[in-house]
Design a protein around this motif. Structure first.
Motif, PDB file in Angstrom:
ATOM      1  N   PHE A 172       0.698  -1.257  -0.009  1.00 31.40           N
ATOM      2  CA  PHE A 172      -0.036   0.100   0.052  1.00 31.40           C
ATOM      3  C   PHE A 172       0.956   1.214   0.246  1.00 31.40           C
ATOM      4  N   GLU A 173       0.241   2.418  -0.186  1.00 28.30           N
ATOM      5  CA  GLU A 173       1.006   3.778  -0.532  1.00 28.30           C
ATOM      6  C   GLU A 173       0.505   4.873   0.434  1.00 28.30           C
ATOM      7  N   LYS A 174       0.996   5.376   0.986  1.00 26.20           N
ATOM      8  CA  LYS A 174       0.804   6.774   1.689  1.00 26.20           C
ATOM      9  C   LYS A 174       0.781   7.954   0.747  1.00 26.20           C
ATOM     10  N   LYS A 175      -0.484   8.414   0.693  1.00 32.89           N
ATOM     11  CA  LYS A 175      -0.561   9.618  -0.132  1.00 32.89           C
ATOM     12  C   LYS A 175      -1.340  10.787   0.285  1.00 32.89           C
ATOM     13  N   GLU A 176      -0.848  12.128  -0.116  1.00 34.20           N
ATOM     14  CA  GLU A 176      -1.678  13.096   0.354  1.00 34.20           C
ATOM     15  C   GLU A 176      -2.972  13.215  -0.211  1.00 34.20           C
ATOM     16  N   SER A 182      -9.819   8.742  -1.336  1.00 37.37           N
ATOM     17  CA  SER A 182     -10.139   7.866  -2.392  1.00 37.37           C
ATOM     18  C   SER A 182     -11.001   6.805  -2.080  1.00 37.37           C
ATOM     19  N   ASP A 183     -11.736   6.241  -2.918  1.00 34.37           N
ATOM     20  CA  ASP A 183     -12.638   5.351  -2.675  1.00 34.37           C
ATOM     21  C   ASP A 183     -12.098   4.053  -2.056  1.00 34.37           C
ATOM     22  N   HIS A 184     -10.973   3.696  -2.452  1.00 35.72           N
ATOM     23  CA  HIS A 184     -10.348   2.533  -1.764  1.00 35.72           C
ATOM     24  C   HIS A 184      -9.212   2.704  -0.685  1.00 35.72           C
ATOM     25  N   ALA A 185      -9.415   3.895   0.052  1.00 37.13           N
ATOM     26  CA  ALA A 185      -8.419   4.204   1.189  1.00 37.13           C
ATOM     27  C   ALA A 185      -8.761   3.300   2.196  1.00 37.13           C
ATOM     28  N   VAL A 186      -7.793   2.734   2.773  1.00 39.19           N
ATOM     29  CA  VAL A 186      -8.031   1.864   3.994  1.00 39.19           C
ATOM     30  C   VAL A 186      -7.721   2.391   5.472  1.00 39.19           C
ATOM     31  N   GLU A 187      -8.061   2.116   6.571  1.00 35.32           N
ATOM     32  CA  GLU A 187      -7.826   2.819   7.697  1.00 35.32           C
ATOM     33  C   GLU A 187      -6.566   2.180   8.248  1.00 35.32           C
ATOM     34  N   GLY A 188      -5.802   3.189   8.791  1.00 35.95           N
ATOM     35  CA  GLY A 188      -4.563   2.678   9.327  1.00 35.95           C
ATOM     36  C   GLY A 188      -3.787   3.995   9.972  1.00 35.95           C
ATOM     37  N   LYS A 189      -2.626   3.791  10.551  1.00 29.62           N
ATOM     38  CA  LYS A 189      -2.049   4.930  11.242  1.00 29.62           C
ATOM     39  C   LYS A 189      -1.380   5.771  10.112  1.00 29.62           C
ATOM     40  N   VAL A 190      -1.929   7.190  10.070  1.00 32.74           N
ATOM     41  CA  VAL A 190      -1.277   7.863   8.923  1.00 32.74           C
ATOM     42  C   VAL A 190      -1.407   9.322   9.454  1.00 32.74           C
ATOM     43  N   LYS A 191      -0.635  10.165   8.922  1.00 29.16           N
ATOM     44  CA  LYS A 191      -0.704  11.490   9.319  1.00 29.16           C
ATOM     45  C   LYS A 191      -1.972  12.202   8.869  1.00 29.16           C
ATOM     46  N   GLU A 192      -2.354  13.442   9.595  1.00 28.06           N
ATOM     47  CA  GLU A 192      -3.427  14.120   9.111  1.00 28.06           C
ATOM     48  C   GLU A 192      -3.203  14.602   7.716  1.00 28.06           C
TER      49      GLU A 192
END
Ligand code: HEC
Length: 233
Positions: A172-176, A182-192
């Protein structure tokens, strides 16, 4: 017994087994010819020659790279070797509303187009030969999204919080977030302001897993365990 007899005996013991279990099946199955449906016996006509291709093959490579076959089989064994046809949803669907009983054993066409048949090493997790069918039945509207969440972390689903199925965050990729999420974003630890979205490998793997629907009708000549036509029999 002298050394010579011993060496010949040893070569014969291993050599014959190798010929029978490796060489003969290899030549029989490496280039399988299409099989014709027979008029009067099969309900449909034409020839049977399915093949895996395109993006699904890329997904199969991701499956292979990550060793999924260590814990998951992909083979519905013939009945003489195990009762897979009787196991709920492994072999197909017992009572598909449109197609009836779709359960069947695996055949060499199920692996056509792949470098290796991912038959698997152990059944630590469930067999995946018809995983696509199960998934679509359980999540008819959000199958793809459910799969991304599960690939990111299988334990997100409280029903399997005990699972030892590996998480694949590196696919998976972290993206601003630009505008909409995105419709396909998943939940996880990520910056605001950032989101986690499936990368190309996660998307290919999801396509592969969704494509695992090996319960199409095969010619009667290949079907060694046909479903009973009379439900009583
Ligand atoms: C260490 C063993 C192990 C490995 C390796 C493994 N799994 Fe699993 N997997 C399991 C277990 C146990 C389950 C059942 C519990 C669950 O649903 O998480 C499972 C379940 C699943 C399911 C749901 C099956 C169903 O019928 O609901 C999918 C899809 C899956 N795994 C995909 C994968 C993929 C893709 C890989 C490779 C990246 C993989 N697994 C590698 C152990 C494993």
């Amino acid at each position: 017994m002298n050394f010579r007899t011993f060496a010949i005996g040893l070569t014969a013991s291993f050599g014959l087994a190798w010929l029978a279990v490796v060489v003969v099946p290899f030549f029989k199955m490496r280039d399988i010819a299409p099989v014709a449906f027979q008029e009067g016996i099969d309900p449909q006509s034409g020839i049977y020659h399915p093949k895996t291709s395109g993006r699904v093959v890329n997904g199969y490579q991701v499956y292979a790279e990550n060793g999924c076959y260590q814990c998951h089989t992909q083979v519905v064994r013939p009945t003489y070797a195990g009762n897979d046809l009787g196991r709920a949803d492994f072999a197909g669907i017992k009572d598909d509303p449109d197609r009836g009983d779709t359960r069947r054993e695996s055949n060499p066409f199920d692996y056509k187009g792949l470098d290796y048949a991912p038959v698997g090493v152990s059944r630590n997790g469930p067999d995946l030969m018809n995983y696509g069918r199960r998934l679509l039945r359980a999540h008819p509207t959000d199958a793809e999204q459910y799969l991304y969440r599960r690939l990111y972390n299988p334990r997100f689903d409280p029903a399997v919080s005990w699972s030892n199925c590996p998480s694949l965050p590196f696919l998976f990729e972290k993206k601003e977030i630009m505008g909409q999420k995105s419709d396909h974003a998943v939940e996880g630890k990520v910056k605001e302001g950032f989101e986690i979205i499936p990368g190309p490998k996660a998307r290919a793997l999801a396509s592969y897993l969704m494509s695992l629907q090996h319960d199409d009708a095969v010619p009667a000549s290949m079907n060694y365990a046909p479903a009973p036509t009379n439900p009583e029999g």
